[in-house]
Write a protein that holds these residues in place. Structure first.
Motif, PDB file in Angstrom:
ATOM      1  N   ALA A  47      11.779   4.866   1.768  1.00  0.00           N
ATOM      2  CA  ALA A  47      12.967   4.554   2.550  1.00  0.00           C
ATOM      3  C   ALA A  47      13.052   5.434   3.793  1.00  0.00           C
ATOM      4  CB  ALA A  47      14.214   4.731   1.687  1.00  0.00           C
ATOM      5  N   LYS A  48      12.733   6.702   3.642  1.00  0.00           N
ATOM      6  CA  LYS A  48      12.784   7.645   4.759  1.00  0.00           C
ATOM      7  C   LYS A  48      11.788   7.251   5.853  1.00  0.00           C
ATOM      8  CE  LYS A  48      12.520  12.613   5.695  1.00  0.00           C
ATOM      9  NZ  LYS A  48      12.298  13.939   5.109  1.00  0.00           N
ATOM     10  N   ILE A  49      10.580   6.871   5.445  1.00  0.00           N
ATOM     11  CA  ILE A  49       9.542   6.468   6.407  1.00  0.00           C
ATOM     12  C   ILE A  49       9.954   5.194   7.135  1.00  0.00           C
ATOM     13  CG2 ILE A  49       7.182   5.555   6.586  1.00  0.00           C
ATOM     14  CD1 ILE A  49       6.423   7.585   4.416  1.00  0.00           C
ATOM     15  N   ALA A  50      10.445   4.202   6.399  1.00  0.00           N
ATOM     16  CA  ALA A  50      10.839   2.930   7.007  1.00  0.00           C
ATOM     17  C   ALA A  50      12.006   3.128   7.973  1.00  0.00           C
ATOM     18  CB  ALA A  50      11.216   1.931   5.921  1.00  0.00           C
ATOM     19  N   LYS A  51      12.974   3.930   7.566  1.00  0.00           N
ATOM     20  CA  LYS A  51      14.141   4.181   8.417  1.00  0.00           C
ATOM     21  C   LYS A  51      13.738   4.919   9.686  1.00  0.00           C
ATOM     22  CE  LYS A  51      18.840   5.894   8.302  1.00  0.00           C
ATOM     23  NZ  LYS A  51      19.916   6.451   7.496  1.00  0.00           N
ATOM     24  N   LYS A  52      12.834   5.880   9.572  1.00  0.00           N
ATOM     25  CA  LYS A  52      12.366   6.630  10.734  1.00  0.00           C
ATOM     26  C   LYS A  52      11.618   5.718  11.703  1.00  0.00           C
ATOM     27  CE  LYS A  52       9.618  10.689  11.963  1.00  0.00           C
ATOM     28  NZ  LYS A  52       8.768  11.781  11.456  1.00  0.00           N
ATOM     29  N   ARG A  53      10.829   4.804  11.167  1.00  0.00           N
ATOM     30  CA  ARG A  53       9.991   3.927  12.003  1.00  0.00           C
ATOM     31  C   ARG A  53      10.789   2.805  12.659  1.00  0.00           C
ATOM     32  NH1 ARG A  53       6.851   0.917  14.531  1.00  0.00           N
ATOM     33  NH2 ARG A  53       4.837   0.145  13.876  1.00  0.00           N
ATOM     34  N   PHE A  54      11.753   2.194  11.922  1.00  0.00           N
ATOM     35  CA  PHE A  54      12.453   1.012  12.423  1.00  0.00           C
ATOM     36  C   PHE A  54      13.952   1.217  12.637  1.00  0.00           C
ATOM     37  CE2 PHE A  54       8.653  -0.661  10.387  1.00  0.00           C
ATOM     38  CZ  PHE A  54       8.148  -1.477  11.394  1.00  0.00           C
ATOM     39  N   GLY A  55      14.508   2.313  12.143  1.00  0.00           N
ATOM     40  CA  GLY A  55      15.935   2.560  12.295  1.00  0.00           C
ATOM     41  C   GLY A  55      16.756   1.690  11.366  1.00  0.00           C
ATOM     42  N   GLY A  56      18.080   1.849  11.432  1.00  0.00           N
ATOM     43  CA  GLY A  56      18.970   1.029  10.629  1.00  0.00           C
ATOM     44  C   GLY A  56      19.388   1.699   9.337  1.00  0.00           C
ATOM     45  N   LYS A  57      19.984   0.879   8.470  1.00  0.00           N
ATOM     46  CA  LYS A  57      20.493   1.353   7.186  1.00  0.00           C
ATOM     47  C   LYS A  57      19.661   0.757   6.051  1.00  0.00           C
ATOM     48  CE  LYS A  57      24.634   1.287   4.323  1.00  0.00           C
ATOM     49  NZ  LYS A  57      25.999   0.785   4.171  1.00  0.00           N
ATOM     50  N   VAL A  58      19.310   1.582   5.088  1.00  0.00           N
ATOM     51  CA  VAL A  58      18.514   1.115   3.953  1.00  0.00           C
ATOM     52  C   VAL A  58      19.424   0.376   2.977  1.00  0.00           C
ATOM     53  CG1 VAL A  58      17.051   1.811   2.012  1.00  0.00           C
ATOM     54  CG2 VAL A  58      16.870   3.012   4.196  1.00  0.00           C
ATOM     55  N   LEU A  59      19.065  -0.880   2.687  1.00  0.00           N
ATOM     56  CA  LEU A  59      19.828  -1.697   1.741  1.00  0.00           C
ATOM     57  C   LEU A  59      19.208  -1.694   0.351  1.00  0.00           C
ATOM     58  CD1 LEU A  59      20.629  -4.779   4.014  1.00  0.00           C
ATOM     59  CD2 LEU A  59      22.078  -2.797   3.535  1.00  0.00           C
ATOM     60  N   GLY A  60      17.906  -1.468   0.277  1.00  0.00           N
ATOM     61  CA  GLY A  60      17.238  -1.457  -1.020  1.00  0.00           C
ATOM     62  C   GLY A  60      15.754  -1.181  -0.885  1.00  0.00           C
ATOM     63  N   VAL A  61      15.157  -0.779  -2.003  1.00  0.00           N
ATOM     64  CA  VAL A  61      13.719  -0.476  -2.032  1.00  0.00           C
ATOM     65  C   VAL A  61      13.135  -1.027  -3.326  1.00  0.00           C
ATOM     66  CG1 VAL A  61      11.957   1.325  -1.945  1.00  0.00           C
ATOM     67  CG2 VAL A  61      14.126   1.667  -0.756  1.00  0.00           C
ATOM     68  N   GLN A  62      11.996  -1.713  -3.209  1.00  0.00           N
ATOM     69  CA  GLN A  62      11.270  -2.221  -4.379  1.00  0.00           C
ATOM     70  C   GLN A  62       9.900  -1.558  -4.442  1.00  0.00           C
ATOM     71  OE1 GLN A  62      11.090  -6.441  -3.469  1.00  0.00           O
ATOM     72  NE2 GLN A  62      12.394  -6.859  -5.240  1.00  0.00           N
ATOM     73  N   ASN A  63       9.481  -1.199  -5.642  1.00  0.00           N
ATOM     74  CA  ASN A  63       8.133  -0.678  -5.868  1.00  0.00           C
ATOM     75  C   ASN A  63       7.232  -1.871  -6.167  1.00  0.00           C
ATOM     76  OD1 ASN A  63       5.777   0.514  -6.807  1.00  0.00           O
ATOM     77  ND2 ASN A  63       6.860   2.139  -7.880  1.00  0.00           N
ATOM     78  N   LEU A  64       6.181  -2.043  -5.376  1.00  0.00           N
ATOM     79  CA  LEU A  64       5.251  -3.164  -5.553  1.00  0.00           C
ATOM     80  C   LEU A  64       4.024  -2.716  -6.339  1.00  0.00           C
ATOM     81  CD1 LEU A  64       5.465  -4.683  -1.961  1.00  0.00           C
ATOM     82  CD2 LEU A  64       6.792  -5.307  -3.985  1.00  0.00           C
ATOM     83  N   ASN A  65       4.175  -2.556  -7.643  1.00  0.00           N
ATOM     84  CA  ASN A  65       3.088  -2.175  -8.554  1.00  0.00           C
ATOM     85  C   ASN A  65       2.411  -0.865  -8.184  1.00  0.00           C
ATOM     86  OD1 ASN A  65       3.439  -4.495 -10.113  1.00  0.00           O
ATOM     87  ND2 ASN A  65       2.121  -5.685  -8.775  1.00  0.00           N
ATOM     88  N   GLY A  66       3.126   0.040  -7.572  1.00  0.00           N
ATOM     89  CA  GLY A  66       2.567   1.342  -7.228  1.00  0.00           C
ATOM     90  C   GLY A  66       1.654   1.344  -6.020  1.00  0.00           C
ATOM     91  N   GLU A  67       1.352   0.184  -5.470  1.00  0.00           N
ATOM     92  CA  GLU A  67       0.463   0.075  -4.317  1.00  0.00           C
ATOM     93  C   GLU A  67       1.228   0.222  -3.004  1.00  0.00           C
ATOM     94  OE1 GLU A  67      -2.924  -0.343  -4.587  1.00  0.00           O
ATOM     95  OE2 GLU A  67      -2.582  -0.109  -6.725  1.00  0.00           O
ATOM     96  N   ALA A  68       2.487  -0.210  -3.004  1.00  0.00           N
ATOM     97  CA  ALA A  68       3.310  -0.189  -1.792  1.00  0.00           C
ATOM     98  C   ALA A  68       4.777  -0.282  -2.189  1.00  0.00           C
ATOM     99  CB  ALA A  68       2.934  -1.352  -0.879  1.00  0.00           C
ATOM    100  N   PHE A  69       5.631  -0.110  -1.188  1.00  0.00           N
ATOM    101  CA  PHE A  69       7.069  -0.256  -1.381  1.00  0.00           C
ATOM    102  C   PHE A  69       7.598  -1.231  -0.344  1.00  0.00           C
ATOM    103  CE2 PHE A  69       5.990   3.875  -3.086  1.00  0.00           C
ATOM    104  CZ  PHE A  69       6.756   3.966  -4.232  1.00  0.00           C
ATOM    105  N   ARG A  70       8.548  -2.069  -0.735  1.00  0.00           N
ATOM    106  CA  ARG A  70       9.211  -2.978   0.190  1.00  0.00           C
ATOM    107  C   ARG A  70      10.617  -2.451   0.411  1.00  0.00           C
ATOM    108  NH1 ARG A  70       8.477  -8.284  -1.734  1.00  0.00           N
ATOM    109  NH2 ARG A  70       6.581  -8.273  -0.527  1.00  0.00           N
ATOM    110  N   VAL A  71      10.921  -2.148   1.676  1.00  0.00           N
ATOM    111  CA  VAL A  71      12.220  -1.578   2.028  1.00  0.00           C
ATOM    112  C   VAL A  71      13.017  -2.619   2.810  1.00  0.00           C
ATOM    113  CG1 VAL A  71      13.397   0.322   3.183  1.00  0.00           C
ATOM    114  CG2 VAL A  71      11.146   0.707   2.159  1.00  0.00           C
ATOM    115  N   LYS A  72      14.243  -2.861   2.381  1.00  0.00           N
ATOM    116  CA  LYS A  72      15.144  -3.798   3.049  1.00  0.00           C
ATOM    117  C   LYS A  72      16.068  -2.989   3.949  1.00  0.00           C
ATOM    118  CE  LYS A  72      18.381  -7.504   1.807  1.00  0.00           C
ATOM    119  NZ  LYS A  72      19.045  -8.159   0.655  1.00  0.00           N
TER     120      LYS A  72
END
Length: 94
Positions: A47-72
């Motif tokens: 969430a911290k990385i996504a927010k730093k890169r794109f800005g905005g407010k974090v609505l949620g985070v999903q773990n994608l089988n340990g390979e990646a994370f999807r941040v809304k």
């Protein structure tokens, strides 16, 4: 006949001398990624990385089988975007 036998012996000796060197080179050519070499291990880090890169407010985070994370994210303009953060590299992309 002697020539054929001598050729065979030399061929086998040469193959035995070359084989260890080739396997050593092959072993150094590819290094697999270890399971513990992940840069991102938690939803909070992603969430911290996504927010730093794109800005905005974090609505949620999903773990994608340990390979990646999807941040809304909710952007300042009111748009909802999804950002994928790679667990191994830490790179964020839309």
């Amino acid at each position: 006949m002697k020539f054929l036998l001598l050729s065979l012996v030399l061929l086998l000796a040469n193959a035995m001398a070359v084989a260890p060197a080739q396997s050593k080179i092959d072993n150094n050519r590819y290094t697999p990624v270890k399971a513990n070499s992940k840069k991102i291990t938690s939803k909070q880090q992603a969430a911290k990385i996504a927010k730093k890169r794109f800005g905005g407010k974090v609505l949620g985070v999903q773990n994608l089988n340990g390979e990646a994370f999807r941040v809304k994210l909710l952007t300042a303009k009111g748009h909802v975007i999804y950002v994928t953060v790679d667990a191994y590299t830490g790179k964020a992309s839309r």
